[in-house]
Design a protein around this motif. Structure first.
Motif, PDB file in Angstrom:
ATOM      1  N   ARG A  45       0.845  -1.194   0.000  1.00 53.75           N
ATOM      2  CA  ARG A  45       0.000   0.000   0.000  1.00 53.75           C
ATOM      3  C   ARG A  45       0.881   1.244   0.000  1.00 53.75           C
ATOM      4  N   PHE A  46       0.420   2.290  -0.649  1.00 53.10           N
ATOM      5  CA  PHE A  46       1.222   3.505  -0.708  1.00 53.10           C
ATOM      6  C   PHE A  46       0.321   4.733  -0.703  1.00 53.10           C
ATOM      7  N   LYS A  47       0.870   5.826  -0.234  1.00 53.32           N
ATOM      8  CA  LYS A  47       0.137   7.088  -0.193  1.00 53.32           C
ATOM      9  C   LYS A  47       0.243   7.773  -1.545  1.00 53.32           C
ATOM     10  N   ARG A  48      -0.906   8.194  -2.075  1.00 50.05           N
ATOM     11  CA  ARG A  48      -0.917   8.874  -3.367  1.00 50.05           C
ATOM     12  C   ARG A  48      -0.672  10.366  -3.189  1.00 50.05           C
ATOM     13  N   TYR A  83       8.500   3.611  -6.506  1.00 47.11           N
ATOM     14  CA  TYR A  83       7.349   3.796  -7.393  1.00 47.11           C
ATOM     15  C   TYR A  83       7.388   2.898  -8.629  1.00 47.11           C
ATOM     16  N   GLN A  84       8.581   2.421  -8.996  1.00 47.52           N
ATOM     17  CA  GLN A  84       8.687   1.593 -10.210  1.00 47.52           C
ATOM     18  C   GLN A  84       7.824   0.345 -10.126  1.00 47.52           C
ATOM     19  N   GLY A  89      -0.376   2.012 -11.621  1.00 48.10           N
ATOM     20  CA  GLY A  89      -1.553   1.252 -11.237  1.00 48.10           C
ATOM     21  C   GLY A  89      -1.709   1.161  -9.735  1.00 48.10           C
ATOM     22  N   SER A  90      -2.929   1.012  -9.296  1.00 39.62           N
ATOM     23  CA  SER A  90      -3.255   0.911  -7.877  1.00 39.62           C
ATOM     24  C   SER A  90      -2.613  -0.322  -7.252  1.00 39.62           C
ATOM     25  N   ASP A  91      -2.392  -0.256  -5.941  1.00 38.98           N
ATOM     26  CA  ASP A  91      -1.911  -1.437  -5.218  1.00 38.98           C
ATOM     27  C   ASP A  91      -3.002  -2.499  -5.105  1.00 38.98           C
ATOM     28  N   HIS A  92      -4.223  -2.168  -5.497  1.00 39.67           N
ATOM     29  CA  HIS A  92      -5.311  -3.146  -5.487  1.00 39.67           C
ATOM     30  C   HIS A  92      -5.293  -4.024  -6.733  1.00 39.67           C
TER      31      HIS A  92
END
Length: 464
Positions: A284-287, A321-322, A358-361
């Motif tokens: 998960r990461f903060k956008r 981010y890669q 792309g989302s972490d989902h």
């Protein structure tokens, strides 16, 4: 933001008193378009109507009339999730659509347009989509390209009303201005848009052919499978429960998945984890959203028809981010959502997605072509009768079910021989290629339509 508005303007616009009506870009766009020499109303070019509101009564799967919500109509690969009791669907014939129509969203997020495709036919379509029926078939392509532009969407949103849920009515849509360039220009742009629609229809037919070929080789009869009961009962050994991570949900063992297990048991098979390089769930990461040049796509956007990213992120503010960048050739799977919805949907990333984050989902599945062709794997994972039950059985959680890489790796993939697997993979790969080409054609038609709009507005300044 402050703007002065004449009282006559307010009185002539449904006595609309919301400031946002006049502060939106669309308000100015309407005024500009109405000053252009060659403009008409949407109602001049098309018959626009809306079925009466529908309160349906649901039936068990396959027992009533198949129904699509507005969101499903815009999905790239919609599945019927709700069946309605026919006696309680008034004027059912007015709720079907035809392939030479366009559908315009008029509730929630208004102003989105989509063509009618073969899988929309013979379905009850929600009243939350306005029916746009071109009066002249030759204007179909131009209308579609024009209505896909941001210019048109802003115009539609300027007419919306409502506090919590926004709406537009037939009367509003009829008044939307349509700028009309020269005939030959409209024909050229319209032909590009029409080619995109036709190519996408062929792509989806080819995908269905891949599913049918797969089902034939594993011994599934689609007609008998659709008539089978969704729920059943049976005994399950403790060993099977322990092997399935102590999963106690009944639908992990009985019902549709029980029949699928018996079919796969009769085939040679391997676990997905053995046949792929890796299955990875990004952290998960903060956008950090902003005006960057890196588009961000979530799971809902990625699985819609040629959906355009609405957000951009600053990637260098995100550690590592890669790992979130979408790479062509990778398969992605929606790891969260509802079992009846997008959860477990798989998609092959193409060149169209390069440069997007792309989302972490989105769980990344990295194919190993030396062990299993990615096209065959994609066909199996999305097959509605065999692959999808095999995926969904591993979902856990109540409010928002999820899929873990550990479980995805344990999905059993039937092996059908090199020749059969290649024939299925070729169909799916060609479907992916054609769909990506359709998106590029549609984007080009939209860009050209926007160019004509910009030229018409620029001409206003020159005339003054």
């Amino acid at each position: 933001m402050v703007k002065s508005v004449r009282l006559s303007t307010i009185l002539g616009g449904d006595t609309r008193l919301e400031a946002s009506t006049y502060l939106r870009d669309g308000y100015g766009f309407v005024r500009l378009a109405n000053q252009c020499k060659n403009h008409v109303r949407l109602g001049d070019l098309a018959d626009i109507w809306q079925p009466s509101r529908l309160t349906g009564y649901t039936m068990p799967d396959g027992k009533g009339l198949p129904f699509f919500t507005a969101g499903q109509v815009f999905e790239d690969f919609p599945r019927v999730r709700k069946w309605l009791a026919a006696p309680f669907v008034p004027q059912a014939d007015t709720r079907y659509v035809k392939q030479d129509w366009l559908l315009l969203s008029c509730s929630g997020v208004v102003g989105n347009i989509i063509a009618v495709y073969p899988h929309h036919l013979d379905k009850i379509i929600t009243h939350d989509l306005l029916r746009i029926v071109p009066k002249d078939a030759s204007e179909y392509g131009w209308l579609y390209a024009y209505m896909k532009t941001n210019f048109f969407k802003q115009i539609a949103q300027a007419a919306q009303y409502g506090h919590m849920i926004k709406h537009i009515e037939v009367s509003h849509a009829s008044e939307f201005p349509i700028i009309m360039p020269e005939n030959d220009v409209r024909e050229t742009i319209g032909e590009t848009a029409r080619r995109a629609v036709l190519l996408r229809s062929k792509s989806w037919k080819m995908r269905d052919e891949a599913f049918l070929t797969l089902e034939k080789h594993v011994g599934v009869c689609r007609d008998s499978a659709t008539q089978a009961q969704a729920a059943s009962q049976g005994e399950v050994s403790l060993a099977a429960v322990l092997q399935n991570r102590l999963r106690l949900d009944a639908d992990s063992f009985v019902g549709a998945i029980k029949d699928v297990d018996e079919i796969i048991d009769a085939c040679n098979w391997d676990y997905l984890g053995i046949l792929t390089s890796d299955v990875v769930e990004p952290t998960r990461f903060k956008r950090f959203y902003g005006e960057s040049d890196v588009p961000f796509v979530g799971i809902s956007e990625l699985f819609d028809v040629n959906a355009q990213p609405t957000k951009h992120v600053y990637p260098k503010l995100i550690k590592g981010y890669q790992q979130f960048m979408l790479e062509p050739g990778t398969l992605v799977m929606a790891r969260s959502g509802q079992k009846y919805g997008i959860l477990g949907r798989a998609l092959k990333i193409t060149e169209n997605h390069r440069g997007m984050m792309g989302s972490d989902h989105l769980t990344r599945i990295y194919p190993d072509e030396t062990k299993l062709l990615s096209g065959y794997l994609l066909a199996f994972l999305n097959d509605p009768l065999i692959g999808r039950p095999s995926v969904i059985r591993h979902a856990f959680g109540t409010s928002i079910p999820e899929l873990a890489p550990t479980d995805i790796k344990r999905i059993r993939i039937p092996r059908l021989g090199d020749a059969n697997e290649k024939s299925i993979a070729d169909l799916m790969d060609e479907s992916v290629r054609m769909s990506a080409e359709a998106d590029r054609l549609e984007n080009e038609a939209t860009r050209l339509a926007q160019e004509q709009i910009d030229l018409a507005i620029a001409q206003l300044s020159d005339d003054k």
